[in-house]
Design an enzyme around this catalytic site. Structure first.
Site, PDB file in Angstrom:
ATOM      1  N   ASP A 218       0.834  -1.195   0.000  1.00  0.00           N
ATOM      2  CA  ASP A 218       0.000   0.000   0.000  1.00  0.00           C
ATOM      3  C   ASP A 218       0.878   1.257   0.000  1.00  0.00           C
ATOM      4  O   ASP A 218       1.892   1.322   0.692  1.00  0.00           O
ATOM      5  CB  ASP A 218      -0.887  -0.020   1.250  1.00  0.00           C
ATOM      6  CG  ASP A 218      -1.850   1.143   1.301  1.00  0.00           C
ATOM      7  OD1 ASP A 218      -2.702   1.249   0.400  1.00  0.00           O
ATOM      8  OD2 ASP A 218      -1.758   1.949   2.258  1.00  0.00           O
ATOM      9  N   GLU A 267      14.353 -15.724  -0.191  1.00  0.00           N
ATOM     10  CA  GLU A 267      14.748 -16.842   0.664  1.00  0.00           C
ATOM     11  C   GLU A 267      13.686 -17.933   0.710  1.00  0.00           C
ATOM     12  O   GLU A 267      13.967 -19.070   1.080  1.00  0.00           O
ATOM     13  CB  GLU A 267      15.001 -16.352   2.089  1.00  0.00           C
ATOM     14  CG  GLU A 267      16.176 -15.400   2.240  1.00  0.00           C
ATOM     15  CD  GLU A 267      16.247 -14.838   3.648  1.00  0.00           C
ATOM     16  OE1 GLU A 267      15.488 -15.335   4.522  1.00  0.00           O
ATOM     17  OE2 GLU A 267      17.036 -13.905   3.882  1.00  0.00           O
TER      18      GLU A 267
END
Length: 553
Positions: A218, A267
């Protein structure tokens, strides 16, 4: 000829096995408060979403994006977050969030959640303690606290205005002012403070460990403010949904944040993504957010604001594809969301009124154009975003009484016009019932009496309905080799004014944005049409405001 030739009622797996699924994904936005209510309190919740996930599978989307469901005082529809690791009780619990994620994955749907890093709620623990501890508190350094101007500090620190109207600063009784680009209940974080960066890296890991497939960021163009918080010096600042250069938006420093975030996301397995809500002056500036080591996608707000006019649409399509190509990111396309008037109503009104419309306009015209615009969008290379209810052809509710409105900008001067409630009215599922299947206890915003006829139940199985058009379009998009992939379209030149004709491998799309029919050669076999069409003698009489998909050799 019928509207489509594909059986849209067959449920189809919603995700592809290949990596980079997001490059041509269709992602469906759920505004939790208005999607489905499981407990009869008039407000949508996570359990309601979980029960309605089969609708999204059958629709044929690849992923669902959930607007905020975090713990919040709800001063701005949940975009004022008090606790980023907790679910607001009005929506359920963390167990409910886990159930939504697990069930979605079981149905072949990926889950993207909102992340709100520009500001918190004024009820966030950090801000509450900062206020309680008074001037000089180290916690005030995590937000933008400043002394005021004037002989007694009675004037705001600068001339910035809130997106929701009025000053972007509020003064506390102890004399300090704090910055809030949105409502006073939404103080802006100071992203120069290392604790803020550390906290959000932890928040990312929390939700990734829960199994989410990505984040919609956002106000991704916010967070970093120009050094010294300089005055603007007049002009119209109230343009979150605009392209002006501002010292509080689209600062180059945001990109270091996103490079840091990308290392965390990479990751994790499962091809997870970031999507930027980034309002920038140009599509070239937007492309900066989706460089290979930053975010994956950015909303294309230039396209969202485009009028229904062939020349402007083509120019924005070309510039969007051209801007994304050098950074290797897919273009994105969107027509509606929770912050703008639904496109079925925008297109029902005269061109040029922008994204906030106050009148219903010509409903039949708006729906016809909306259907055509949807097929055009879904034929373009890249990823498409759908907003809940647009698959039903829902219009904005433009006649909500003032006493029921809850948009915070409605209660302040000017900002965003204050009419976002109209696109947030709970959607209808059944022909009748206390809230047309939304829930047993009514709805938090009143639904029009005509919405039963627009419900999922009413439209399912009707080959001429907007719902079945969406189902068919997504089925064709999935089956047609290469549709949605790539980064180019091949325009056909020399077509009559107001028309667009472009080709992709094995596919053609013809669009008539004018108010009258146009006769053109048929490019192939009709796959799908937004309005009834007839092909004869190798030509098609393309109706006004209509898009047709073709299979070509």
């Amino acid at each position: 000829m019928t509207q489509h030739s594909t059986d849209a009622t067959e449920a189809r797996p919603a995700t592809r096995e290949a990596t980079d699924w997001w490059r041509d994904a269709v992602i469906y936005q759920v505004y939790p408060r208005s999607f489905a209510d499981s407990d009869g309190d008039g407000t949508g919740d996570l359990e309601g979403i979980r029960r309605r996930l089969p609708h999204l599978r059958d629709l044929g989307v690849d992923a669902v994006w959930l607007s905020p469901f975090y713990a919040s005082p709800q001063a701005d529809g949940g975009y004022d977050v008090a606790d980023y690791r907790a679910v607001d009780p009005m929506y359920g619990s963390l167990l409910d969030a886990d159930a939504v994620i697990r069930d979605a994955h079981g149905l072949g749907l990926r889950v993207i959640v909102d992340l709100v890093p520009n500001h918190s709620s004024d009820q966030h623990e950090w801000f509450r303690r900062a206020v309680a501890e008074g001037p000089g508190s180290p916690l005030r350094e995590r937000y933008h606290f400043r002394p005021g101007k004037g002989a007694h500090g009675e004037l705001p620190p600068n001339d910035w205005e809130s997106i929701f109207g009025g000053p972007a600063w509020t003064r506390l009784p102890d004399g300090d002012w704090y910055l809030h680009l949105f409502a006073p209940e939404q103080p802006d974080f100071n992203w120069e403070h290392p604790a803020v960066a550390d906290e959000f890296r932890s928040i990312l890991r929390f939700w990734l460990d829960m199994g989410v497939d990505g984040f919609r960021v956002d106000v991704a163009h916010g967070m970093v403010k120009a050094e010294g918080l300089p005055d603007i010096g007049g002009g119209d600042q109230l343009k979150l949904l605009g392209n002006d250069v501002m010292p509080f938006f689209d600062q180059d420093g945001v990109h270091a944040i996103y490079r840091s975030w990308r290392t965390i996301l990479d990751e994790y397995d499962g091809d997870r993504i970031f999507v930027a809500e980034a309002w920038t002056p140009t599509v070239e500036r937007t492309a900066n957010y989706v460089r290979p080591d930053e975010l994956h996608q950015a909303f294309n707000f230039q396209y969202l604001g485009a009028p229904w006019e062939a020349g402007e649409l083509r120019a924005i399509i070309d510039s969007s594809l051209d801007a994304m190509r050098p950074v290797g990111a897919p273009a994105t396309w969107v027509l509606s969301n929770h912050d703008v008037t639904r496109h079925a109503t925008r297109y029902a009104n005269p061109q040029g009124l922008g994204t906030q419309i106050r009148t219903p306009g010509d409903r039949a015209l708006g729906l016809r154009r909306a259907r055509a615009a949807t097929l055009l969008m879904l034929a373009l290379p890249g990823s498409a975003y759908l907003y809940q209810g647009e698959e039903l052809g829902l219009p904005d509710v433009t006649d909500l009484p003032d006493e029921v409105r809850q948009d915070p900008s409605f209660f302040r001067a000017q900002g965003q016009d204050g009419f976002r409630d109209g696109c947030r009215v709970p959607i209808p599922w059944t022909v009748d019932g206390p809230s047309y299947g939304f829930g047993d206890g009514g709805s938090w915003l009143p639904q029009p009496s005509t919405w039963g006829a627009l419900s999922v139940e009413a439209q399912t199985g009707d080959p001429d309905s907007t719902l079945e058009l969406y189902r068919a379009a997504l089925a064709v998009r999935r089956e047609q080799p290469g549709l949605g992939a790539g980064d180019r379209v091949e325009w056909q030149e020399g077509v009559p004014g107001g028309l667009l004709v472009f080709r992709r491998p094995g596919f053609a799309c013809t669009v008539n944005t004018t108010g009258g029919p146009a006769r053109i050669p048929a490019p192939g076999r009709v796959l799908l049409a937004s309005s009834p069409v007839t092909v004869a003698d190798g030509h098609i009489e393309l109706p006004a405001d209509t898009t047709v998909w073709w299979e070509t050799t």
